[in-house]
Design a protein around this motif. Structure first.
Motif: not given
Lengths: 429, 429
Positions: B350-356, B402-413
């Motif tokens: 549900g979260l964009e982690i890459t643009t290319g 930071e965003r990919i780390t948070a989303s892989f780990l299920g961290i919201e903020n």
């Protein structure tokens, strides 16, 4: 058909292949022509029948794709060549090149080379500098990881400079005034205290120095490390000696073609890197080299002379100068006796390539030293508070990546070892 | 005696050792006391005879050094303990801690944790986030080096933003106005053209977005890559799928303790990462999820729903959305038919982690597109000129670390996965 790199062509004699790259040079002999095509791995000679394939108006540096057969070459210099079956232009050069890049040396001023950076990188000698540079930065990370260091990324927009208000670039940060970090100093110390103990960072640093010399640029890459639970600054020098040795060995293993092309004498450590108190160095300069006016520091000429002295006596290109006086070092430097500090510089062939030392870890002493240096502790709250809650004895050092690359390669102007230069006169490209 | 790490104690049962670390916890039973001492490798229980060694007034998080004998412990939870012979305080905590870090979870607001960043890192769960983060960034570099990419360092002080004048931090650069780079976009493209062909950069980027959300910060680390001589954008998606797989495998190999501690469900790729045109995704959202008001883009809620759809149908946590419309993409994006582009986003849960995407490589077309987007080509001279002299077909992508780390780990903020946060309200520490 998939693209194949030039370096793989020799394994494909007799086969049909597809190559892509830049048109490096053209030799038109009339009925046939030789096209030299370059990719990231090398250059190959391609033979074209000019009746079948039109090469008129083709400018060098155009991007082309060739399908052809790999054959053994009759020539002495080339093992193989490609007999062209078809050619496609992927991106044509329609503009006059501002300089020629297919010669051994680019015949243009450094300024023109830097202005046309993308083109100058295509010259083999220029690219070689950055092959060695990547080897140095990669070796830094690799070596430190093996020693238990963790990579950190710390902010470059900061509220206060490490040394107070001088030589800082100002940033408009929403409604606040901020600065670009002169070094990750505060943050790497904080990360020691965070429990990481051993940290390193490879990142941009900023110095708003307005003087324009061959050894200064205003934005550069700093190889930084910081290490907790040290006994003293000698542990850091020991680590750095091993690090430098690791770098040199990797250059020997991975970059010998580049080293030969650039005709470089690789750095020699000797039995070990000699260590000398700054005061001893000054004494030697006074008595043996008749340098006067040296009090508590040595100038670039003094650094050169001391390097010559050390090379002669210890057969080393390196020397650690230690015990710099307190007034010449930042507030966080660990004091030693007699107004000296537990700090050092590493000098390589006459040029300082590292500054390092043990830091103060006691909150009260650090606060005092700030006040002594005319700084207001209140402005350093984020940093200082890390010392309230258990900061271990620690120290570290920093190496300028462009400067170490240039000095290892015997390059006089650090801009030649800088991908894109930022100095007083250059913000583009 | 040399310091030994906690992790090595088990090999030294019966021997006298010296350990150093932070005082994690104290259990005072009267005649004896247990001190738990923590270093970067672990925690050990030390037994103190309180008649011989005074521990009164010792605050947790003080830095101490203990000499003692390693013995097998009688307890069920600890294999070994250290019988303390002597203790030395290296740096005493004299201040009240703003929060407790020796519990399983820090009981403080995110704001307090970020403000006292150095302390919060000492909590094992918090440190674990950054162990995984380092694994991700290291894997990025490692994987790309194996694929022939070279690491580059490009300037962060720039004359123009990649998208024109919005959301830029202004820097006073001597007498000129400059900005902090929003991305290394232009420079990585230029380095493709320089003959390096394949490049990556791990570096800071800056976005002066003034909205304050859980997924935005104003300074972050971008994992950037750019690749020459591609056929189309699908080659990039193929590369990224392999890269993501490599990252996940490394996390499994190197960070399983952290993953278990953080109770994370690791990302699942499934058979392969599904690819879906943005227009198809919008159609699905309209027909199956009754989302309205979607025209040429999907909102965060739409991204979540599409991820659910894909998870259900393809058992993948990832989906590539492709063919974004031209008006939603920057001027350098390679156009496709029907007003679409050869670009993509990678959505993870549900979260964009890459643009290319693929980029334009033709000088004239790029110039036109600049003008179409209301930009003045004259302001982009350093970038544009790279396209005059042989730019290969190319493309690339960027991942926010930071965003990919948070989303892989299920961290919201995302701030929880950021070493030192820079947002509208935070410039310190």
């Amino acid at each position: 058909m998939n693209r194949i790199l030039m370096i793989k062509l020799e394994e494909n004699i007799g086969k049909q292949v597809m190559i892509q790259g830049w048109l490096h040079k053209v030799k038109n002999l009339g009925k046939i022509a030789f096209l030299y095509v370059r990719d990231r791995s090398g250059i190959v000679q391609c033979v074209v029948n000019t009746k079948e394939i039109d090469i008129k108006g083709m400018r060098v540096e155009s991007v082309i794709q060739i399908t052809g057969e790999v054959t053994s070459s009759g020539s002495k210099t080339e093992k193989i060549e490609v007999q062209v079956i078809s050619m496609q232009v992927l991106n044509k050069v329609n503009h006059e090149l501002p300089m020629e890049v297919n010669k051994e040396n680019i015949e243009a001023s450094l300024d023109v080379m830097i202005h046309n950076r993308v083109l100058s990188f295509r010259n083999k000698k220029v690219a070689s500098i950055f092959k060695v540079q990547e080897c140095i930065s990669k070796s830094f990370a690799e070596f430190l990881r093996k020693e238990g260091f963790k990579e950190i990324f710390t902010p470059k927009i900061v509220k206060e400079g490490t040394e107070g208000g001088t030589e800082l670039f100002e940033v408009k940060y929403f409604n606040e005034k901020a600065y670009l970090a002169q070094s990750p100093q505060f943050y790497k110390q904080m990360m020691v205290s965070s429990g990481f103990e051993r940290v390193f960072e490879i990142g941009h640093v900023y110095r708003a120095e307005s003087h324009d010399t061959k050894r200064h640029i205003n934005e550069f890459i700093s190889l930084d490390l910081e290490m907790g639970f040290i006994k003293d600054e000698y542990e850091l020098m020991e680590l750095e000696e091993k690090l430098i040795e690791y770098m040199i060995n990797n250059i020997k293993e991975e970059c010998m073609n580049e080293v030969e092309l650039l005709q470089v004498n690789l750095p020699i450590i000797g039995e070990e890197i000699p260590k000398m108190k700054l005061s001893e160095a000054i004494e030697i300069l006074k008595t043996q080299y008749k340098k006067i006016n040296l009090e508590k520091d040595i100038d670039p000429e003094g650094e050169k002379l001391i390097s010559e002295y050390v090379k002669e006596k210890y057969k080393s290109d390196f020397v650690f100068l230690t015990h710099y006086p307190q007034e010449k070092r930042p507030m966080y430097t660990m004091p030693a006796d007699n107004g000296e500090t537990k700090s050092f510089d590493l000098i390589f062939r006459g040029l300082e390539i590292t500054t390092g030392g043990q830091r103060i870890h006691n909150y009260e002493i650090l606060k005092e030293k700030m006040i002594e240096k005319g700084l207001n502790p209140e402005n350093f709250e984020g940093y200082l508070s890390a010392f309230k809650y258990g900061m271990p004895p620690h120290g570290g050092l920093a190496i300028g990546l462009e400067r170490i690359t240039a000095s290892f390669l015997g390059i006089e102007n650090v801009r030649e070892a800088t991908m894109f230069t930022r100095d007083k006169n250059r913000l583009v490209p």
